[in-house]
Design a protein around this motif. Structure first.
Motif, PDB file in Angstrom:
ATOM      1  N   GLU A  41       0.832  -1.203   0.000  1.00  0.00           N
ATOM      2  CA  GLU A  41       0.000   0.000   0.000  1.00  0.00           C
ATOM      3  C   GLU A  41       0.869   1.257   0.000  1.00  0.00           C
ATOM      4  N   GLN A  42       1.980   1.246   0.732  1.00  0.00           N
ATOM      5  CA  GLN A  42       2.894   2.383   0.714  1.00  0.00           C
ATOM      6  C   GLN A  42       3.495   2.576  -0.673  1.00  0.00           C
ATOM      7  N   MET A  43       3.839   1.488  -1.347  1.00  0.00           N
ATOM      8  CA  MET A  43       4.369   1.571  -2.714  1.00  0.00           C
ATOM      9  C   MET A  43       3.379   2.266  -3.632  1.00  0.00           C
ATOM     10  N   LYS A  44       2.127   1.862  -3.557  1.00  0.00           N
ATOM     11  CA  LYS A  44       1.109   2.434  -4.440  1.00  0.00           C
ATOM     12  C   LYS A  44       0.939   3.932  -4.203  1.00  0.00           C
ATOM     13  N   ARG A  45       1.133   4.363  -2.961  1.00  0.00           N
ATOM     14  CA  ARG A  45       0.999   5.784  -2.646  1.00  0.00           C
ATOM     15  C   ARG A  45       2.293   6.560  -2.895  1.00  0.00           C
ATOM     16  N   GLY A  46       3.353   5.871  -3.306  1.00  0.00           N
ATOM     17  CA  GLY A  46       4.636   6.533  -3.534  1.00  0.00           C
ATOM     18  C   GLY A  46       5.364   6.868  -2.257  1.00  0.00           C
ATOM     19  N   GLU A  47       5.044   6.178  -1.146  1.00  0.00           N
ATOM     20  CA  GLU A  47       5.626   6.466   0.156  1.00  0.00           C
ATOM     21  C   GLU A  47       6.680   5.451   0.582  1.00  0.00           C
ATOM     22  N   HIS A  48       7.042   4.546  -0.315  1.00  0.00           N
ATOM     23  CA  HIS A  48       8.012   3.487  -0.026  1.00  0.00           C
ATOM     24  C   HIS A  48       9.252   3.719  -0.879  1.00  0.00           C
ATOM     25  N   ALA A  49      10.383   3.153  -0.454  1.00  0.00           N
ATOM     26  CA  ALA A  49      11.597   3.262  -1.274  1.00  0.00           C
ATOM     27  C   ALA A  49      11.353   2.705  -2.669  1.00  0.00           C
ATOM     28  N   VAL A  50      10.610   1.600  -2.769  1.00  0.00           N
ATOM     29  CA  VAL A  50      10.233   1.034  -4.072  1.00  0.00           C
ATOM     30  C   VAL A  50       9.017   1.790  -4.580  1.00  0.00           C
ATOM     31  N   LYS A  51       9.171   2.433  -5.721  1.00  0.00           N
ATOM     32  CA  LYS A  51       8.058   3.164  -6.322  1.00  0.00           C
ATOM     33  C   LYS A  51       8.242   3.169  -7.834  1.00  0.00           C
ATOM     34  N   ILE A  52       7.220   3.578  -8.543  1.00  0.00           N
ATOM     35  CA  ILE A  52       7.320   3.683  -9.996  1.00  0.00           C
ATOM     36  C   ILE A  52       8.492   4.612 -10.340  1.00  0.00           C
ATOM     37  N   GLY A  53       9.362   4.135 -11.239  1.00  0.00           N
ATOM     38  CA  GLY A  53      10.515   4.933 -11.643  1.00  0.00           C
ATOM     39  C   GLY A  53      11.820   4.488 -11.019  1.00  0.00           C
ATOM     40  N   THR A  54      11.748   3.561 -10.029  1.00  0.00           N
ATOM     41  CA  THR A  54      12.959   3.005  -9.445  1.00  0.00           C
ATOM     42  C   THR A  54      13.238   1.639 -10.084  1.00  0.00           C
ATOM     43  N   ALA A  55      14.303   0.982  -9.617  1.00  0.00           N
ATOM     44  CA  ALA A  55      14.573  -0.404  -9.983  1.00  0.00           C
ATOM     45  C   ALA A  55      14.853  -1.170  -8.702  1.00  0.00           C
ATOM     46  N   ALA A  62      17.995  -4.378  -2.765  1.00  0.00           N
ATOM     47  CA  ALA A  62      18.325  -2.955  -2.799  1.00  0.00           C
ATOM     48  C   ALA A  62      17.456  -2.242  -3.824  1.00  0.00           C
ATOM     49  N   VAL A  63      17.172  -0.986  -3.535  1.00  0.00           N
ATOM     50  CA  VAL A  63      16.347  -0.156  -4.415  1.00  0.00           C
ATOM     51  C   VAL A  63      17.248   0.852  -5.105  1.00  0.00           C
ATOM     52  N   LEU A  64      17.183   0.910  -6.427  1.00  0.00           N
ATOM     53  CA  LEU A  64      18.020   1.812  -7.202  1.00  0.00           C
ATOM     54  C   LEU A  64      17.184   2.995  -7.663  1.00  0.00           C
ATOM     55  N   ILE A  73      22.185   5.435 -12.178  1.00  0.00           N
ATOM     56  CA  ILE A  73      21.805   5.370 -10.774  1.00  0.00           C
ATOM     57  C   ILE A  73      22.160   6.676 -10.072  1.00  0.00           C
ATOM     58  N   THR A  74      21.210   7.228  -9.350  1.00  0.00           N
ATOM     59  CA  THR A  74      21.451   8.453  -8.589  1.00  0.00           C
ATOM     60  C   THR A  74      21.570   8.171  -7.088  1.00  0.00           C
ATOM     61  N   ALA A  75      21.021   7.043  -6.631  1.00  0.00           N
ATOM     62  CA  ALA A  75      21.127   6.659  -5.220  1.00  0.00           C
ATOM     63  C   ALA A  75      20.743   5.188  -5.095  1.00  0.00           C
ATOM     64  N   VAL A  76      21.260   4.553  -4.044  1.00  0.00           N
ATOM     65  CA  VAL A  76      20.897   3.171  -3.728  1.00  0.00           C
ATOM     66  C   VAL A  76      20.394   3.148  -2.295  1.00  0.00           C
ATOM     67  N   LYS A  77      19.254   2.495  -2.096  1.00  0.00           N
ATOM     68  CA  LYS A  77      18.647   2.470  -0.765  1.00  0.00           C
ATOM     69  C   LYS A  77      18.274   1.055  -0.354  1.00  0.00           C
ATOM     70  N   ALA A  78      18.240   0.850   0.957  1.00  0.00           N
ATOM     71  CA  ALA A  78      17.733  -0.395   1.514  1.00  0.00           C
ATOM     72  C   ALA A  78      16.216  -0.402   1.426  1.00  0.00           C
ATOM     73  N   GLY A  81      14.577   2.309   3.218  1.00  0.00           N
ATOM     74  CA  GLY A  81      14.868   3.665   2.787  1.00  0.00           C
ATOM     75  C   GLY A  81      16.223   4.188   3.182  1.00  0.00           C
ATOM     76  N   ASP A  82      16.993   3.434   3.970  1.00  0.00           N
ATOM     77  CA  ASP A  82      18.331   3.873   4.360  1.00  0.00           C
ATOM     78  C   ASP A  82      19.259   3.907   3.151  1.00  0.00           C
ATOM     79  N   GLU A  83      20.164   4.871   3.121  1.00  0.00           N
ATOM     80  CA  GLU A  83      21.128   4.992   2.032  1.00  0.00           C
ATOM     81  C   GLU A  83      22.138   3.856   2.083  1.00  0.00           C
ATOM     82  N   LEU A  84      22.508   3.317   0.909  1.00  0.00           N
ATOM     83  CA  LEU A  84      23.502   2.258   0.789  1.00  0.00           C
ATOM     84  C   LEU A  84      24.629   2.719  -0.130  1.00  0.00           C
ATOM     85  N   ASP A  85      25.743   2.012  -0.073  1.00  0.00           N
ATOM     86  CA  ASP A  85      26.884   2.286  -0.942  1.00  0.00           C
ATOM     87  C   ASP A  85      26.528   1.906  -2.370  1.00  0.00           C
ATOM     88  N   ALA A  86      26.693   2.836  -3.304  1.00  0.00           N
ATOM     89  CA  ALA A  86      26.332   2.588  -4.709  1.00  0.00           C
ATOM     90  C   ALA A  86      27.496   2.091  -5.540  1.00  0.00           C
TER      91      ALA A  86
END
Length: 271
Positions: A41-55, A62-64, A73-78, A81-86
């Motif tokens: 449900e968070q994904m559908k609302r665009g409130e999750h790290a995984v959203k339309i436009g990511t990989a 990991a979410v790219l 790639i502009t950022a990599v997240k867990a 939503g925590d930042e990861l090493d890209a």
């Protein structure tokens, strides 16, 4: 020339995505099902790290975050939503497949990413079950009023092509239900977008002898339908939200909105 996507573009609605998600949720242990539902449900609302436009990297969980027009790639997240090493990923354009590095370009891929995160390794049986549901009397396509007439008029003015990841049988069935059989000059099923999108678009440009700037790709999947077109010098129309119109890029919230906007232009085109 216009190149159209099928699923999510020429008909509306999201009930089939929710059905797909529900099938996979039921396969999980009871203690994980609420977490799955919350994340989806968070994904559908665009409130999750995984959203339309990511990989989503299914192996690294990991979410790219990506520049949609360069696929860099502009950022990599867990997952949380925590930042990861890209540094483990390429500095150049990211290549996508349908198994490990998955482009989250439309609503089909949100349940997939959620299921893989929670340990479901093979989503294909649930996808095929959803497609069977969509072919049954229990499911009603949300047709777009006036779209078949509009597409027929457009096809009388310029070449139109349908390029879809659906297989030939499913494509023919959907076109029949949508009253769109025989409208397009060419139908390309099982297209393998996004991996094969650029090469397919180039083939169509050559086949119909058009310059890239005179070809428009229309779809609801930013990475499948729009970004490859823009990189080739084509125009793109994104049916959805969270993208701003710009050079060679047009955004519309719905296909109906874009159709009304485009109607007055049809008479300007010649085959």
């Amino acid at each position: 020339m216009y190149i159209f996507d099928l699923d999510g573009t020429l008909y509306e609605g999201t009930a089939h995505f929710d059905y797909y998600a529900a099938l996979m949720k039921q396969e999980l242990p009871a203690e994980w099902q609420k977490a799955f539902e919350r994340d989806y449900e968070q994904m559908k609302r665009g409130e999750h790290a995984v959203k339309i436009g990511t990989a989503y990297d299914t192996e690294q969980d990991a979410v790219l975050e990506l520049d949609p027009f360069t696929s860099r790639i502009t950022a990599v997240k867990a997952w949380n939503g925590d930042e990861l090493d890209a540094s483990m990923y390429t500095n150049g354009p990211q290549e996508f497949d349908f198994e490990q590095i998955v482009a989250i370009g439309d609503g089909w891929w949100l349940p997939f990413a959620c299921a893989r995160h929670y340990g479901i390794r093979d989503c294909q049986p649930f996808y095929h079950e959803t497609k069977r549901y969509m072919a049954s009397e229990a499911f009603q396509l949300e047709k777009i009023e006036g779209l078949p007439v509009f597409l027929k008029q457009l096809s009388e003015a310029v070449p139109t092509v349908l390029v879809t990841n659906s297989d030939a049988e499913d494509t023919d069935r959907l076109l029949g239900e949508l009253d769109m059989r025989g409208i397009f000059h060419k139908v390309v099923p099982s297209a393998g977008k996004p991996a094969a999108a650029a090469s397919l678009f180039e083939e169509l440009i050559n086949e119909f002898e058009h310059m890239p700037q005179s070809v428009t790709s229309v779809g609801d999947n930013l990475m499948n339908d729009v970004a490859p077109a823009l990189r080739l010098g084509m125009r793109g129309v994104f049916i959805g939200t969270s993208v701003k119109s710009g050079d060679r890029l047009e955004q519309a919230y719905t296909m109906s909105e874009w159709m009304e906007r485009e109607k007055h232009r049809i008479s300007r085109y010649a085959r």
